[in-house]
Design an enzyme around this catalytic site. Structure first.
Site, PDB file in Angstrom:
ATOM      1  N   GLY A  93       0.789  -1.232   0.000  1.00  0.00           N
ATOM      2  CA  GLY A  93       0.000   0.000   0.000  1.00  0.00           C
ATOM      3  C   GLY A  93       0.818   1.278   0.000  1.00  0.00           C
ATOM      4  O   GLY A  93       0.257   2.371   0.130  1.00  0.00           O
ATOM      5  N   GLN A  94       2.142   1.163  -0.150  1.00  0.00           N
ATOM      6  CA  GLN A  94       2.980   2.373  -0.139  1.00  0.00           C
ATOM      7  C   GLN A  94       2.763   3.173  -1.415  1.00  0.00           C
ATOM      8  O   GLN A  94       2.963   2.665  -2.521  1.00  0.00           O
ATOM      9  CB  GLN A  94       4.459   2.005  -0.007  1.00  0.00           C
ATOM     10  CG  GLN A  94       5.364   3.232   0.104  1.00  0.00           C
ATOM     11  CD  GLN A  94       6.831   2.862   0.348  1.00  0.00           C
ATOM     12  OE1 GLN A  94       7.229   1.705   0.177  1.00  0.00           O
ATOM     13  NE2 GLN A  94       7.618   3.841   0.753  1.00  0.00           N
ATOM     14  N   VAL A  96       3.818   6.758  -1.500  1.00  0.00           N
ATOM     15  CA  VAL A  96       4.929   7.707  -1.584  1.00  0.00           C
ATOM     16  C   VAL A  96       6.233   6.932  -1.366  1.00  0.00           C
ATOM     17  O   VAL A  96       6.435   6.342  -0.292  1.00  0.00           O
ATOM     18  CB  VAL A  96       4.790   8.831  -0.532  1.00  0.00           C
ATOM     19  CG1 VAL A  96       5.974   9.781  -0.615  1.00  0.00           C
ATOM     20  CG2 VAL A  96       3.479   9.593  -0.732  1.00  0.00           C
ATOM     21  N   HIS A 100       8.139   6.246   5.432  1.00  0.00           N
ATOM     22  CA  HIS A 100       7.398   7.051   6.411  1.00  0.00           C
ATOM     23  C   HIS A 100       6.654   6.124   7.361  1.00  0.00           C
ATOM     24  O   HIS A 100       6.092   5.110   6.950  1.00  0.00           O
ATOM     25  CB  HIS A 100       6.433   8.029   5.736  1.00  0.00           C
ATOM     26  CG  HIS A 100       5.559   7.413   4.693  1.00  0.00           C
ATOM     27  ND1 HIS A 100       6.022   7.071   3.450  1.00  0.00           N
ATOM     28  CD2 HIS A 100       4.241   7.068   4.710  1.00  0.00           C
ATOM     29  CE1 HIS A 100       5.033   6.551   2.740  1.00  0.00           C
ATOM     30  NE2 HIS A 100       3.953   6.528   3.485  1.00  0.00           N
ATOM     31  N   HIS A 102       3.530   5.811   9.819  1.00  0.00           N
ATOM     32  CA  HIS A 102       2.236   6.409  10.177  1.00  0.00           C
ATOM     33  C   HIS A 102       2.015   6.251  11.679  1.00  0.00           C
ATOM     34  O   HIS A 102       2.134   5.144  12.217  1.00  0.00           O
ATOM     35  CB  HIS A 102       1.091   5.672   9.473  1.00  0.00           C
ATOM     36  CG  HIS A 102       1.030   5.848   7.994  1.00  0.00           C
ATOM     37  ND1 HIS A 102       0.195   6.750   7.380  1.00  0.00           N
ATOM     38  CD2 HIS A 102       1.689   5.222   6.980  1.00  0.00           C
ATOM     39  CE1 HIS A 102       0.324   6.667   6.063  1.00  0.00           C
ATOM     40  NE2 HIS A 102       1.229   5.743   5.784  1.00  0.00           N
TER      41      HIS A 102
END
Ligand code: AMP
Length: 143
Positions: A93-94, A96, A100, A102
């Site tokens: 589901g990445q 970008v 990072h 969440h």
């Protein structure tokens, strides 16, 4: 030179963000499409795509910020709990391609689910298969 990620543009100050914390190596800012009040992203300033690409010291910096910020965010938005997660790769589901973490505050009766809800149909693995997977991971990790 490859295109800068949207998060590099935030680091460079070229697009705005609601920054909540900054260190020499990391930046934390509110997610633009929050799943909950206080939904925050913690990134390394350098644009490594995935956890596996990111140097250990930098990974430690990112997770130290996650550790420090999580209770601060909970207190700030009066959350009851938090889910912390990484979409580590496009198939997870990445969207970008810049690592990072969440931090998603959770509230009693908010209608959300546990992190167990992210995967597809659970596999039915017998003991031999589980033993083989555990052994394979131990061997591959070699740490
Ligand atoms: P992921 O699917 O894990 O790659 O998540 C990317 C996250 O970045 C999504 O939750 C987006 O809402 C968030 N996002 C995208 N662009 C921005 C932006 N300019 N500022 C803050 N968050 C953003």
């Amino acid at each position: 030179m490859s295109e800068r990620t949207i998060f590099e543009k935030i680091v460079d100050g070229d697009i705005p963000a609601r920054i909540v914390h900054e260190t020499d190596t990391t930046l934390a800012f509110l997610d633009a499409n929050p799943l909950a009040p206080g939904h925050t992203l913690v990134i390394p300033k350098e644009p490594y795509k995935r956890l596996r690409d990111t140097p250990p010291e930098l990974t430690a910096d990112v997770f130290e910020v996650v550790r420090e910020l999580t209770p601060a965010i909970e207190d700030a938005v009066e959350a009851d709990a938090t889910n912390i997660g990484i979409n580590d790769g496009p198939e997870a589901g990445q969207e970008v391609p810049h690592l990072h973490v969440h931090i998603v505050p959770r509230f009693k009766d908010d209608g959300g689910g546990p992190i167990h809800a992210v995967a597809g149909t659970a596999p039915n693995l017998d003991d031999d298969q589980l033993d083989a997977i555990a052994e394979e991971i131990q061997t591959t990790a070699n740490i």
